[in-house]
Scaffold this active site. Structure first.
Site, PDB file in Angstrom:
ATOM      1  N   ASN A  84     -17.135  -0.748  -2.654  1.00  0.00           N
ATOM      2  CA  ASN A  84     -16.460   0.168  -1.737  1.00  0.00           C
ATOM      3  C   ASN A  84     -15.518  -0.532  -0.760  1.00  0.00           C
ATOM      4  O   ASN A  84     -14.628   0.086  -0.208  1.00  0.00           O
ATOM      5  CB  ASN A  84     -17.484   0.994  -0.955  1.00  0.00           C
ATOM      6  CG  ASN A  84     -18.594   0.152  -0.374  1.00  0.00           C
ATOM      7  OD1 ASN A  84     -19.264  -0.596  -1.081  1.00  0.00           O
ATOM      8  ND2 ASN A  84     -18.797   0.242   0.915  1.00  0.00           N
ATOM      9  N   HIS A 128     -18.420  13.813  -2.110  1.00  0.00           N
ATOM     10  CA  HIS A 128     -17.333  13.727  -1.112  1.00  0.00           C
ATOM     11  C   HIS A 128     -16.357  12.588  -1.390  1.00  0.00           C
ATOM     12  O   HIS A 128     -15.303  12.499  -0.761  1.00  0.00           O
ATOM     13  CB  HIS A 128     -17.878  13.646   0.317  1.00  0.00           C
ATOM     14  CG  HIS A 128     -18.531  12.349   0.707  1.00  0.00           C
ATOM     15  ND1 HIS A 128     -17.946  11.466   1.577  1.00  0.00           N
ATOM     16  CD2 HIS A 128     -19.717  11.805   0.374  1.00  0.00           C
ATOM     17  CE1 HIS A 128     -18.755  10.430   1.770  1.00  0.00           C
ATOM     18  NE2 HIS A 128     -19.842  10.612   1.051  1.00  0.00           N
ATOM     19  N   CYS A 178     -19.846   2.896   7.039  1.00  0.00           N
ATOM     20  CA  CYS A 178     -21.258   2.972   7.449  1.00  0.00           C
ATOM     21  C   CYS A 178     -21.631   1.874   8.420  1.00  0.00           C
ATOM     22  O   CYS A 178     -22.626   1.968   9.114  1.00  0.00           O
ATOM     23  CB  CYS A 178     -22.167   2.870   6.235  1.00  0.00           C
ATOM     24  SG  CYS A 178     -21.623   3.902   4.918  1.00  0.00           S
TER      25      CYS A 178
HETATM   26  N1  PLP Z   1     -22.704   3.758  -2.355  1.00  0.00           N
HETATM   27  C1  PLP Z   1     -21.415   3.435  -2.149  1.00  0.00           C
HETATM   28  C2  PLP Z   1     -20.784   2.378  -2.998  1.00  0.00           C
HETATM   29  C3  PLP Z   1     -20.668   4.079  -1.150  1.00  0.00           C
HETATM   30  O1  PLP Z   1     -19.388   3.753  -0.946  1.00  0.00           O
HETATM   31  C4  PLP Z   1     -21.314   5.077  -0.366  1.00  0.00           C
HETATM   32  C5  PLP Z   1     -20.592   5.748   0.741  1.00  0.00           C
HETATM   33  O2  PLP Z   1     -19.762   5.170   1.421  1.00  0.00           O
HETATM   34  C6  PLP Z   1     -22.660   5.392  -0.634  1.00  0.00           C
HETATM   35  C7  PLP Z   1     -23.323   4.706  -1.643  1.00  0.00           C
HETATM   36  C8  PLP Z   1     -23.379   6.450   0.138  1.00  0.00           C
HETATM   37  O3  PLP Z   1     -22.969   7.725  -0.288  1.00  0.00           O
HETATM   38  P1  PLP Z   1     -23.199   9.012   0.632  1.00  0.00           P
HETATM   39  O4  PLP Z   1     -22.227   8.914   1.758  1.00  0.00           O
HETATM   40  O5  PLP Z   1     -22.913  10.184  -0.256  1.00  0.00           O
HETATM   41  O6  PLP Z   1     -24.618   8.993   1.085  1.00  0.00           O
END
Ligand code: PLP
Length: 387
Positions: A151, A201, A325
Site C-alpha cells: 500500500n 472502499h 493508518c
Molecule cells: N491491507 C492493506 C494492504 C491496506 O492498504 C488496508 C487499508 O489501508 C487494509 C489492509 C485495511 O483495510 P480496511 O481499511 O478495509 O480495514
C-alpha cells in the site's frame, strides 16, 4: 480553491453508480437477509448477486466468498482463523516485513500466545524472494501470508510462485489483496492462494465492507461468534447496502479496470520521469516496473514528508507520506525501513496515488507546485544548509 485528490490508496470516493445501486437497500428493501419473509428474501437475493460478482472477479465460486467489515477483519480472520484451527498441527507462521498492520498486529498477538512468527525481509525494491519463503518453511509451518501489492510503495509480489511453494508443501497461503482487487487482474487459481482479503472502499465501493475468499476445503475457525450468517462462518446481520455496493463496485471495475490502468500507468510514468528532472536528490521507492498502476512514492532528501503534505494541502492537493493508518505516529514507515532506507530518508517520503477521477491537469498542477514547495522547505532546512 482547486481540489486535487491524489490519495486513492488511502481510500477512494464511492462511484455515483454504486451509491444509486445501494440506495433502495436503506429503506424500500431494508429487510434482514436471514428473515424468511419477502423483505428478507429480497435482501438475501441482492447479497447472493453481489457474492457472484465478487466471485466472478476473482475466478472463485460464490460460496468461497465470506463478506466482512473490511480489509482489517478479513486479514485478522485469515491469520487467527487458520492459527486456531491448525494449532495442534503446528504453530509456525511466515509473513513479511512490509505487511499492513492488519496482518502484522494479529501475528504479534499470536506470538504472545505461543505462536512462532518468521518475518521474511525484502530487497531494496520491496520484493519478497520466493526462495527466502521456501527456506523459512519448517515442519511446523501452518500458514504463509504475503501481501499482493504494498500500500505504500506499490511493489507487486510474485504471489503465484510463492503460492506454488506453499501448495507443494501442503501449507495454507493467504494474500492481502486490498490494494490490487479492482485495479489489476486477481485470479485465485493463477495466484495459487487458499485465502485472499479485499476491501470495497479501495475500489470505489462503500467503506466498512470487504470479503475474505476461502478456498473450498480450507479449514478456518470463525472470527466473529454469534448467529449462523455466511454459512456459519461469520456472524452478524448482513450489511446489505454495503455488500450490494461492493458487488456493483467490483462489477464496474471489471468493465473499466484495463482502460483505467493504462491511463494511470501513463500518468504514473510521467511523474516517475518528471519529478527527478525538476527536483534534485529525490529517490523512487518501490520497484520501477513491478508496481501498481496508480502508485508513485518518492523520498525527497533534507525535508520531512509531513511538511510537504501540509504545503500541498494549502494548495488543495491531497497526498500522503505512506499509510493513512499510521499517519498519527511520528515513527518512520516500517515499509521504507525494510527497504534499507535510513530514518532520515524514510521521513522524507511522499506517496501519490491516482484513481478513477484523476486527470492529466491534476498531474500538471502537482508538477507545477511540488518543485517550488521543495525549494522553499529546503531553504528552511538546517540539514540542507549543512550539505
Ligand atoms: N491491507 C492493506 C494492504 C491496506 O492498504 C488496508 C487499508 O489501508 C487494509 C489492509 C485495511 O483495510 P480496511 O481499511 O478495509 O480495514
Amino acid at each position: 480553491m482547486k481540489k486535487v485528490y491524489l490519495d486513492y490508496a488511502a481510500t477512494a470516493p464511492c462511484d455515483p453508480e454504486v451509491i444509486k445501486t445501494m440506495e433502495p437497500y436503506f429503506f424500500d428493501k431494508f429487510g434482514n437477509a436471514s428473515s424468511i419473509h419477502t423483505y428478507g428474501q429480497e435482501a438475501k437475493a441482492a447479497i447472493e448477486d453481489a457474492r457472484e460478482k465478487a466471485a466472478s472477479f476473482l475466478g472463485a465460486k460464490p460460496d468461497e466468498i465470506v463478506f466482512t467489515s473490511g480489509g482489517t477483519e478479513s486479514d485478522n480472520f485469515a491469520i487467527e482463523g487458520v492459527a486456531y484451527v491448525l494449532q495442534k498441527k503446528g504453530n509456525h507462521i511466515i509473513t513479511t516485513a512490509i505487511e499492513h498492520h492488519a496482518i502484522s498486529e494479529p501475528c504479534k498477538f499470536l506470538e504472545k500466545r505461543g505462536f512462532d512468527i518468521t518475518t521474511v525481509g525484502v530487497d531494496r525494491y520491496g520484493l519478497v524472494s520466493p526462495e527466502e519463503i521456501k527456506k523459512a518453511v519448517t515442519d511446523k509451518t501452518i500458514l504463509i501470508s504475503v501481501m499482493h501489492a504494498n500500500n505504500e510503495i506499490g511493489t507487486i509480489q510474485p504471489i503465484s510462485e510463492i503460492g506454488k511453494i506453499a501448495r507443494d508443501k501442503g501449507i495454507y497461503f493467504h494474500t492481502d489483496a486490498v490494494q490490487t482487487v479492482g485495479h489489476i487482474p486477481v485470479n485465485v487459481d493463477e495466484l495459487n492462494v487458499s485465502l485472499l482479503s479485499l476491501s470495497s472502499h479501495k475500489f470505489y465501493g462503500p467503506k466498512g465492507v470487504g470479503a475474505l475468499y476461502i478456498r473450498k476445503g480450507t479449514r478456518i475457525e470463525r472470527f466473529l461468534h454469534g448467529g449462523d450468517q455466511e454459512k456459519n462462518r461469520r456472524a452478524s446481520t448482513h450489511n446489505t447496502p454495503g455488500i450490494v455496493g461492493l458487488g456493483k463496485a467490483i462489477e464496474l471495475c471489471r468493465q473499466k479496470m484495463d482502460k483505467e490502468a493504462e491511463f494511470q500507468i501513463a500518468l504514473r510514468n510521467r511523474l516517475i520521469k518528471e519529478i527527478p528532472s525538476k527536483i534534485s536528490e529525490v529517490y523512487l521507492n518501490g520497484h520501477p516496473t513491478k508496481r501498481l498502476p496508480n502508485n508513485v512514492n518518492f523520498s525527497i532528501k533534507y525535508i520531512e514528508g509531513e511538511s510537504i503534505l501540509l504545503s500541498l494541502d494549502m494548495l488543495g492537493i491531497a497526498a500522503s507520506t505512506g499509510s493513512a493508518c499510521t499517519s498519527s505516529s511520528l515513527e518512520p514507515s516500517h515499509v521504507l525501513l525494510a527497504l534499507g532506507l535510513s530514518h532520515e530518508i524514510a521521513h522524507g517520503s511522499l506517496r501519490i496515488t491516482l484513481g478513477r477521477w484523476t486527470k492529466e491537469e491534476d498531474i500538471n498542477y502537482l508538477l507545477e507546485h511540488l518543485p517550488k514547495i521543495v525549494e522553499k522547505l529546503r531553504a528552511m532546512s538546517p540539514l540542507y544548509e549543512k550539505k
